[in-house]
Design a protein around this motif. Structure first.
Motif, mmCIF file in Angstrom:
data_model
loop_
_atom_site.group_PDB
_atom_site.id
_atom_site.type_symbol
_atom_site.label_atom_id
_atom_site.label_comp_id
_atom_site.label_asym_id
_atom_site.label_seq_id
_atom_site.Cartn_x
_atom_site.Cartn_y
_atom_site.Cartn_z
ATOM 1 N N LEU A 171 0.829 -1.205 0.000
ATOM 2 C CA LEU A 171 0.000 0.000 0.000
ATOM 3 C C LEU A 171 0.866 1.258 0.000
ATOM 4 O O LEU A 171 1.943 1.291 0.607
ATOM 5 N N GLU A 172 0.344 2.270 -0.679
ATOM 6 C CA GLU A 172 0.942 3.593 -0.620
ATOM 7 C C GLU A 172 0.289 4.393 0.504
ATOM 8 O O GLU A 172 -0.876 4.132 0.864
ATOM 9 N N PRO A 173 0.987 5.395 1.065
ATOM 10 C CA PRO A 173 0.412 6.160 2.191
ATOM 11 C C PRO A 173 -0.926 6.814 1.878
ATOM 12 O O PRO A 173 -1.730 7.030 2.786
ATOM 13 N N GLU A 174 -1.186 7.108 0.601
ATOM 14 C CA GLU A 174 -2.463 7.767 0.278
ATOM 15 C C GLU A 174 -3.665 6.865 0.557
ATOM 16 O O GLU A 174 -4.814 7.323 0.501
ATOM 17 N N ILE A 175 -3.399 5.595 0.869
ATOM 18 C CA ILE A 175 -4.510 4.696 1.204
ATOM 19 C C ILE A 175 -5.293 5.212 2.401
ATOM 20 O O ILE A 175 -6.496 4.965 2.546
ATOM 21 N N PHE A 176 -4.626 5.965 3.296
ATOM 22 C CA PHE A 176 -5.302 6.450 4.501
ATOM 23 C C PHE A 176 -6.398 7.462 4.192
ATOM 24 O O PHE A 176 -7.270 7.705 5.020
ATOM 25 N N GLU A 177 -6.370 8.058 2.988
ATOM 26 C CA GLU A 177 -7.454 8.957 2.581
ATOM 27 C C GLU A 177 -8.776 8.204 2.451
ATOM 28 O O GLU A 177 -9.849 8.819 2.479
ATOM 29 N N PHE A 192 -11.125 -1.026 -0.727
ATOM 30 C CA PHE A 192 -10.799 -1.365 -2.111
ATOM 31 C C PHE A 192 -11.934 -1.041 -3.076
ATOM 32 O O PHE A 192 -11.684 -0.528 -4.179
ATOM 33 N N PRO A 193 -13.224 -1.313 -2.725
ATOM 34 C CA PRO A 193 -14.296 -0.862 -3.629
ATOM 35 C C PRO A 193 -14.299 0.650 -3.838
ATOM 36 O O PRO A 193 -14.616 1.132 -4.933
ATOM 37 N N ARG A 194 -13.945 1.426 -2.799
ATOM 38 C CA ARG A 194 -13.880 2.878 -2.971
ATOM 39 C C ARG A 194 -12.754 3.268 -3.923
ATOM 40 O O ARG A 194 -12.890 4.189 -4.731
ATOM 41 N N LEU A 195 -11.629 2.570 -3.828
ATOM 42 C CA LEU A 195 -10.543 2.818 -4.778
ATOM 43 C C LEU A 195 -10.992 2.537 -6.211
ATOM 44 O O LEU A 195 -10.695 3.314 -7.130
ATOM 45 N N ASP A 198 -13.238 5.278 -7.422
ATOM 46 C CA ASP A 198 -12.502 6.510 -7.691
ATOM 47 C C ASP A 198 -11.550 6.376 -8.878
ATOM 48 O O ASP A 198 -10.891 7.344 -9.261
ATOM 49 N N GLY A 199 -11.440 5.172 -9.405
ATOM 50 C CA GLY A 199 -10.558 4.969 -10.542
ATOM 51 C C GLY A 199 -9.085 4.943 -10.197
ATOM 52 O O GLY A 199 -8.223 5.130 -11.057
ATOM 53 N N ARG A 200 -8.738 4.715 -8.924
ATOM 54 C CA ARG A 200 -7.333 4.640 -8.518
ATOM 55 C C ARG A 200 -6.739 3.294 -8.962
ATOM 56 O O ARG A 200 -7.448 2.286 -9.033
ATOM 57 N N PRO A 201 -5.454 3.266 -9.233
ATOM 58 C CA PRO A 201 -4.823 2.008 -9.691
ATOM 59 C C PRO A 201 -4.793 0.947 -8.588
ATOM 60 O O PRO A 201 -4.059 1.077 -7.613
#
Length: 823
Positions: A171-177, A192-195, A198-201
């Motif tokens: 995980l990257e730190p931006e996961i905490f958002e 993960f469904p929110r990612l 949001d179209g995040r990789p």
């Protein structure tokens, strides 16, 4: 992640956190730390909750293990993501890896990290294929590794792949958002469904290597076998002395003892003359085996003592437990810590003994002590909790299941109970009433009543739940207990799993004597039931038509309610089989009964014939010409009549029923909602405000305006109402129905290959995919549905086409595909 309780591993984890449970004499978490070190990870944050001090005491600051360890306490469960969010202050601003401290694996972590970096992902999930994916989260990926869909702990009908989430994340730190602080949050269910949204990789990386969750006692023994077979790269302590036998320091082994590899013997053990240790035996430290002891496929933790003549097979024994002379432990026995087993005692298959219990000399133990009494992998089946009366479903089991159910309700709540006329149901219902009372729950007892009437009373403001005990129609030796929620419908699969966990953990609520529940008996229930049915129809229209009916009550208590209903509507009824037997459910063949009703309809000139099943839930129809309608014909006839009078905008039916349902409904401007095949799923869908009618296509009809559950009496009365308002005869409606060419087949499918079969069908779909329950593929005017059976080693196939020959050909084509995969 080291906060889990490992409840399915009790009694081993009753007073030991799962990460400290030894595999080949080293705690599981120690093996995980070794894996991290091999891949260059030495800065470790450990989240702890259950028995946290034991973990902290063992690992300390990590210096002894060549790493740096810091701890984060989790006072209340925060879920997988919430737990990581709780440790955010220690994870700073760097990329980090998440892994469970209670798995056995040698997965290539470096490969997953490199994959993550190469894709510039925000999150990468480590994936692995497994034989039985039901207990895990399935992840469906595209060819490039991007994630398409998540399914957390699916049913067999949702097993669209055998690739599961290992709980290893980069995980990257931006996961905490994407993780809210201070509340339970789950990676698979929310983050993960929110990612994805949001179209995040977000990627899934299938990693080579061994991975085992070690979630059950069977898996615990199985993991030891895999370790000793060197299927997983773990560091086994001790000196290898040949034939895959590892022996620790200062262990004394008699020359007259036999040790067959593979085996692990811990330090400072004593093995006396005449002892025989078969393959896959593991002894912890300071274990003492006296003369002539025999062990086969056993795991003994530290400081276990087995006196002379002991015979153990497939057994796991917790630390500091002592077995006196000539004790016998059969396959699957598990003893917790500090148990004392007396001389000559015999413990039968699958007996579990919880910590610090004492078993007397010569005792024959065939039931677990003191908590668990049932070793089934799943308490619930298709029809609730079922089994042979007084053999599988005993009064003791019934009381404990009811106690678990009552513990899920608030103290002082009221539960409705009912039964059929059999003595078996009477005995078991009384035991369950005692269990409910012990949990502080009041009982409103209907005594003998149909399931439909029970549901009606549960749905009233007087109760918050219910249970119905009755013999199964297809097997009069088998009892089935149905649990109902506050709406009167079967409790959901999630609620079933929660009840199972309470039952397995024996986490019951036992109230003070003054809080024990009461038992009362309702009055005028049948009159209220008849009045409510009358409200969903136009009584005057039915009375004006003056229907003449032939009704077979199937020897069930439904006749008690129907007499009130039909009397209010002025119909002339010829009743068949209205009387019940207290000895047990009488033999009742629906098909034969329907044929007899057809003869009586023709002879008497009746308008409608009906057969009600003994529980009052399912209805078989006979038209005015004496023709018995198939379940499909009856459903389509109902839809043809009800669509113009629907209280709602859609009809709910399971995914495997004919698509003629959709065509008929569409012609009337009504939509169709497809559900999973389970009865619970259909009933849950019926609670939606827009659903005006539902059916399972097997004689079960739901009128949500009356009750979101099957009710044969209400369905029959509503049919009379629709016929009266339309001015039509049932035979006329039947003749107007479109032809249906739907076929059903089954294919033998071993448990371990079901996930593979479903994944292959998804990946090689040659048409439009519908993933409601199972894998449904629609191609032109033909569709095929493949659905694994939840209780048997088979896969069901349904196929529909413009002709019967085409439907059979489509089913055969998919059956061949599955057989090739299975071979």
């Amino acid at each position: 992640m080291a906060g889990g309780e490992g409840t399915r591993l009790r009694p081993l984890t009753s007073n030991c956190p799962k990460p400290l449970l030894p595999i080949a004499n080293r705690p599981m978490m120690e093996h995980v730390i070794d894996l991290l070190k091999r891949h260059g990870v030495t800065d470790i944050v450990v989240t702890v909750a259950f028995l946290a001090n034991q973990i902290k005491d063992y690992f300390g600051d990590g210096q002894e293990f060549g790493v740096t360890i810091r701890y984060v306490d989790e006072p209340t469960p925060l879920g997988t993501a919430g737990s990581v969010r709780n440790a955010a202050d220690l994870l700073s601003d760097e990329r980090f890896l998440v892994i469970s401290g209670d798995v056995i694996t040698d997965i290539d972590l470096t490969k997953i990290v490199d994959f993550h970096i190469g894709r510039e992902a925000v999150a990468t999930i480590g994936l692995t294929p497994v034989e039985n994916p039901l207990e895990f989260g399935i992840v469906i990926t595209r060819e490039d590794g991007t994630i398409e869909r998540f399914l957390e702990k699916p049913t067999w009908g949702q097993v669209f792949s055998d690739t599961i989430n290992t709980g290893i994340y980069v995980l990257e730190p931006e996961i905490f958002e994407f993780i809210d602080a201070g509340r339970p949050v789950d990676f698979s269910g929310e983050v993960f469904p929110r990612l994805l949204q949001d179209g995040r990789p977000l990627y899934g990386a299938v990693a080579g290597g061994y991975w085992e969750d070690v979630g059950t006692l069977e898996a615990y023994l199985g993991a030891h076998k895999d370790v000793l077979d060197q299927m997983v790269a773990l560091d086994i302590p001790g000196f290898e002395v040949g034939n895959a036998v590892w022996i620790g320091e200062s262990t004394e082994t008699s020359p007259e003892a036999v040790i067959e590899g593979p085996a692990v013997i811990g330090p400072e053990c004593t093995i006396e003359a005449g002892c025989r240790l078969g393959p896959y035996t593991v002894l912890g430290s300071h274990v003492r085996l006296l003369a002539n002891t025999t062990l086969e496929r056993c795991v003994l933790h530290d400081n276990v003592y087995v006196a002379a003549g002991g015979r153990l097979r497939g057994t796991v024994i917790g630390r500091a437990t002592s077995l006196r002379a000539n004790v016998v432990c059969e396959e699957g026995v598990v003893l917790g810590d500090e148990v004392q087993v007396g001389e000559g005692a015999r413990l039968g298959d699958n007996v579990k003994v919880y910590p610090a219990k004492i078993i007397d000399d010569g005792a024959i133990v065939n039931a677990s002590i003191v908590w668990e009494s049932r070793g089934a992998s799943s308490l619930f089946g298709r029809e609730g909790v079922s089994g042979l009366a007084n053999v599988d479903i005993t009064p003791e089991l019934a009381a404990k299941v009811a106690l678990a159910y009552g513990s899920s309700l608030r103290k002082g709540a009221t539960v409705v109970t009912s039964r059929d006329t059999s003595r078996a149901a009477r005995m078991l219902k009384r035991a369950m009433m005692a269990g409910l009372n012990a949990a502080g729950v009041n009982v409103l007892d209907l005594e003998i009543a149909s399931t439909a009437v029970t549901r009606f009373l549960v749905a009233s403001p007087r109760a918050v739940g219910g249970l119905s005990v009755r013999l199964r129609q297809d097997d009069p030796q088998t009892i089935a207990v149905r649990f109902l929620d506050t709406s009167g419908i079967d409790i959901t699969e999630d609620a079933q799993r929660k009840l199972e966990r309470t039952f397995q953990r024996e986490d019951y609520r036992r109230v003070l004597p003054e809080e024990i529940g009461d038992i009362t008996y309702p009055i005028r229930t049948l009159e209220e039931y008849a009045t409510e049915i009358e409200r969903i129809v136009e009584p005057e229209a039915i009375r004006d038509r003056r229907f003449k009916l032939v009704i077979d009550y199937g020897h069930g208590p439904a006749s008690h309610a129907m007499s009130n209903v039909m009397a209010k509507l002025g119909s002339d009824v010829l009743g068949v089989n209205p009387y019940s037997s207290t000895m047990g459910r009488l033999a009742f063949d629906v098909s034969a009964s329907a044929g007899r009703v057809g003869d009586l309809v023709r002879a008497s000139g009746a308008h409608v014939g009906a057969v009600l099943d003994p529980d009052g839930e399912r209805l078989t129809l006979v038209d005015d010409e004496g023709v018995v309608l198939t379940d499909t014909e009856a459903l389509l006839a109902y839809i043809e009549l009800i669509c113009d009078h629907l209280l709602g905008d859609r009809i709910a039916v399971p995914v495997h029923l004919t698509e003629q349902v959709d065509k008929l409904a569409s012609a009337h401007g009504v939509n169709v909602q497809r559900t999973k095949i389970s009865v619970a799923a259909l009933m849950t869908a019926s609670t939606d405000a827009g659903v005006g009618f539902a059916s399972d296509g097997a004689g079960g009809y739901i009128l949500p305006g009356f009750l979101p559950a099957f009710d044969a009496a209400a369905a029959l009365v509503k049919l009379l109402d629709l016929l009266a308002r339309s001015g039509r005869q049932l035979a006329e409606v039947r003749r107007s129905l479109p032809p249906v060419h739907l076929t059903h087949d089954t294919v033998q499918t071993p448990w371990e290959q079901k996930g593979l079969v479903m994944r292959s069908l998804v990946e090689n779909a040659d048409g439009e995919l519908v993933l409601v329950d199972g894998v449904k593929v629609r191609r032109d005017s033909t569709w095929v549905l493949a659905l694994p059976d939840p209780e048997e080693q088979t896969t069901h196939l349904w196929a529909e086409a413009p002709t019967a020959a085409q439907a059979k050909a489509a089913a055969k084509e998919y059956a061949r595909r599955i057989r090739r995969l299975v071979r």
